[in-house]
Scaffold this motif. Sequence first.
Motif, mmCIF file in Angstrom:
data_model
loop_
_atom_site.group_PDB
_atom_site.id
_atom_site.type_symbol
_atom_site.label_atom_id
_atom_site.label_comp_id
_atom_site.label_asym_id
_atom_site.label_seq_id
_atom_site.Cartn_x
_atom_site.Cartn_y
_atom_site.Cartn_z
ATOM 1 N N THR B 148 0.857 -1.197 0.000
ATOM 2 C CA THR B 148 0.000 0.000 0.000
ATOM 3 C C THR B 148 0.885 1.236 0.000
ATOM 4 N N LYS B 149 0.704 2.047 -1.025
ATOM 5 C CA LYS B 149 1.504 3.266 -1.157
ATOM 6 C C LYS B 149 0.583 4.471 -1.214
ATOM 7 N N SER B 150 1.062 5.558 -0.643
ATOM 8 C CA SER B 150 0.340 6.825 -0.744
ATOM 9 C C SER B 150 1.066 7.690 -1.758
ATOM 10 N N ILE B 151 0.316 8.233 -2.692
ATOM 11 C CA ILE B 151 0.877 9.181 -3.658
ATOM 12 C C ILE B 151 0.149 10.500 -3.453
ATOM 13 N N LYS B 152 0.883 11.506 -2.967
ATOM 14 C CA LYS B 152 0.273 12.832 -2.801
ATOM 15 C C LYS B 152 0.687 13.676 -3.995
ATOM 16 N N TYR B 153 -0.300 14.174 -4.693
ATOM 17 C CA TYR B 153 -0.022 14.939 -5.915
ATOM 18 C C TYR B 153 -0.531 16.369 -5.745
ATOM 19 N N GLU B 154 0.310 17.313 -6.145
ATOM 20 C CA GLU B 154 -0.119 18.709 -6.211
ATOM 21 C C GLU B 154 0.404 19.267 -7.516
ATOM 22 N N GLY B 155 -0.475 19.759 -8.358
ATOM 23 C CA GLY B 155 -0.017 20.294 -9.635
ATOM 24 C C GLY B 155 -1.170 20.502 -10.578
ATOM 25 N N GLU B 156 -0.837 20.613 -11.849
ATOM 26 C CA GLU B 156 -1.869 20.846 -12.857
ATOM 27 C C GLU B 156 -2.693 19.577 -13.064
ATOM 28 N N PRO B 157 -4.009 19.745 -13.218
ATOM 29 C CA PRO B 157 -4.853 18.565 -13.418
ATOM 30 C C PRO B 157 -4.440 17.742 -14.646
ATOM 31 N N LYS B 158 -4.019 18.431 -15.705
ATOM 32 C CA LYS B 158 -3.706 17.695 -16.936
ATOM 33 C C LYS B 158 -2.439 16.848 -16.805
ATOM 34 N N ALA B 159 -1.624 17.132 -15.784
ATOM 35 C CA ALA B 159 -0.385 16.361 -15.602
ATOM 36 C C ALA B 159 -0.567 15.189 -14.645
ATOM 37 N N LEU B 160 -1.738 15.081 -14.003
ATOM 38 C CA LEU B 160 -1.942 14.053 -12.970
ATOM 39 C C LEU B 160 -1.709 12.654 -13.525
ATOM 40 N N GLU B 161 -2.351 12.367 -14.650
ATOM 41 C CA GLU B 161 -2.298 11.003 -15.192
ATOM 42 C C GLU B 161 -0.854 10.622 -15.535
ATOM 43 N N VAL B 162 -0.144 11.572 -16.164
ATOM 44 C CA VAL B 162 1.239 11.286 -16.587
ATOM 45 C C VAL B 162 2.145 11.056 -15.373
ATOM 46 N N GLU B 163 2.015 11.932 -14.385
ATOM 47 C CA GLU B 163 2.888 11.833 -13.204
ATOM 48 C C GLU B 163 2.627 10.555 -12.423
ATOM 49 N N VAL B 164 1.373 10.180 -12.273
ATOM 50 C CA VAL B 164 1.051 8.967 -11.511
ATOM 51 C C VAL B 164 1.449 7.724 -12.306
ATOM 52 N N ALA B 165 1.279 7.775 -13.627
ATOM 53 C CA ALA B 165 1.639 6.611 -14.459
ATOM 54 C C ALA B 165 3.113 6.258 -14.286
ATOM 55 N N LYS B 166 3.958 7.270 -14.057
ATOM 56 C CA LYS B 166 5.400 7.002 -13.870
ATOM 57 C C LYS B 166 5.623 6.148 -12.631
ATOM 58 N N LEU B 167 4.717 6.254 -11.669
ATOM 59 C CA LEU B 167 4.930 5.599 -10.373
ATOM 60 C C LEU B 167 4.256 4.243 -10.288
ATOM 61 N N LEU B 168 3.233 4.012 -11.078
ATOM 62 C CA LEU B 168 2.445 2.790 -10.911
ATOM 63 C C LEU B 168 3.244 1.510 -11.062
ATOM 64 N N PRO B 169 4.178 1.389 -12.027
ATOM 65 C CA PRO B 169 4.928 0.123 -12.115
ATOM 66 C C PRO B 169 5.729 -0.161 -10.847
ATOM 67 N N LYS B 170 6.140 0.910 -10.117
ATOM 68 C CA LYS B 170 6.974 0.696 -8.926
ATOM 69 C C LYS B 170 6.177 0.072 -7.792
ATOM 70 N N LEU B 171 4.860 0.045 -7.922
ATOM 71 C CA LEU B 171 4.073 -0.548 -6.855
ATOM 72 C C LEU B 171 4.101 -2.062 -6.910
ATOM 73 N N GLU B 172 4.797 -2.618 -7.903
ATOM 74 C CA GLU B 172 4.863 -4.072 -8.008
ATOM 75 C C GLU B 172 5.870 -4.663 -7.019
ATOM 76 N N GLU B 173 6.571 -3.784 -6.286
ATOM 77 C CA GLU B 173 7.475 -4.314 -5.256
ATOM 78 C C GLU B 173 6.673 -5.180 -4.310
ATOM 79 N N ARG B 174 7.257 -6.268 -3.896
ATOM 80 C CA ARG B 174 6.506 -7.190 -3.078
ATOM 81 C C ARG B 174 6.867 -7.134 -1.596
ATOM 82 N N LYS B 175 7.568 -6.101 -1.215
ATOM 83 C CA LYS B 175 7.935 -6.007 0.201
ATOM 84 C C LYS B 175 6.691 -5.659 1.012
ATOM 85 N N PRO B 176 6.443 -6.347 2.109
ATOM 86 C CA PRO B 176 5.294 -6.017 2.952
ATOM 87 C C PRO B 176 5.587 -4.751 3.749
ATOM 88 N N ILE B 177 4.544 -4.189 4.333
ATOM 89 C CA ILE B 177 4.736 -3.003 5.159
ATOM 90 C C ILE B 177 5.311 -3.488 6.489
#
Lengths: 301, 189
Positions: B148-177
């Motif tokens: 479970t990851k928290s992504i806090k975003y502040e910026g232009e609405p049109k950039a939200l999808e692009v900025e978050v997409a950069k991070l989504l593959p990194k959530l495949e890490e399998r380390k538990p909390i």
Amino acid sequence: MKSLNDIRALLARAHEEDLRGERDSCVADLAELKKQAVSEGNEPLAKSIWALQQAVHIHCDYRRTHALLREGEFFEAWCVLERVEVALKELHPHQDSLGADYALPFIKRIVDQMQSLYPYKLFTSPEMAIRSELCSICLERISIRTSCGHVVGEVYGGEYCRRIVQDFEPLGMAFVSSPVQKFSVPFPVNSKTGESEDHYDYSLISYLIRRLPEPFADWSYEWTTRRHPHEKFKSFGPNQPCPCRSGKKYKKCCRPHKEGVLMPHIEYIFSWLPDDVSRETEYTYDQHRPASPGIRHKFKK
Amino acid sequence: MSMDDETQEPKVEVSDSTRGFDYWLSRDFVSEGLREQLRDKQVLLVPHENWRNSESPLFADGTQGLFEFLKEHLPNETPPEVCIEDEDYAEVALYSATVALGVIVLTAFAAPLAVKVIGDYITKRFPERTRMTVELIIEEKNGDTKTTKSIKYEGEPKALEVEVAKLLPKLEERKPIASDPDYPKEPKK
């Protein structure tokens, strides 16, 4: 009673002829026509009449801001400018219902320009818990999971859909630089008289309004920087903070530049020649307020 | 050029989170009936807790509008839900030009499309607004492990999808909390 075509004709000339004298009668006649359209179930016509009502208010309030500015009522003009801005925003998605632009894009541009010349940088912004709201169209209580079907910002039966707050709790107050409520301008209160005081510098908007021949004369502006001669800053010692407000010492900042102190500079671009300006581009500067931006205007033929 | 022009670079902050779906379903303002209704949901709008010491949870201003938009634009397999009983719903109104969307909990599966729809919501409903904030809590299950990851975003609405997409593959890490006592210290093989 005026017909829709009469009112459309008035709006078509509203950039040349002041509509304010006809405002009340136009609004009343449009209300009557809208009532008729609603009773006939004619939604597109009712919406079109609502759009015309908005356009009448926008034109009248736009002219009123200029009158207030000429009287030196800067804050009141600011509040009316905000009303024009809000009315334009509400109308924008439904612009097609108007059938013509009635100089509204011009008004929007000039309102944006005028607002940006004001000195207000910080605003108060309330923080509230909204516990209960009603739909302004059907007066049903808003439920998170069950929609009444009315969408905020749409027009139903010639009425704009909003939310009416029924129950709220104030939580706090913040200072913001980009407010939704632009009228929330803080003014200091004189501790002796208890009266609020307007300490803001309106020189930019005041300079403009003194030269505007009428509200629909076109103008724009550009911000740039210019160096102002050092002799204008004789009261600043070399070890004092530079008048350009960089935070550095004068002798380390602008003093070495022979052209002078770098200051923000606004250039007004008028579509006419103001009475007090010659054909040569004129440079004006307020000697008594060296921290103020300089003003220069140039002309488009 | 205006004196007020600013470069609006997006700000993105990623951190581990313990406020995934299980956290929200166990809140005391969620009844047993609501818990059943929210179980297996993949897009959950959740409130702020203790906002300005308020006793009751408060949703971001305009959550109702966002909820309607998500219902309309998300596929049937990932319908959105709201983590509150109808009669307890309340919003915090900030009257700022920044569109503050609050907190949204998503599965990693639903996240890409949901984030796109969220960006579309702002650009369509608030075309004149140039700044938004949102916290996305993205949860991914891999067998018995959960990230479970928290992504806090502040910026232009049109950039939200692009900025978050950069991070989504990194959530495949399998380390538990590490702080969660329910999960093993090492991922199961």
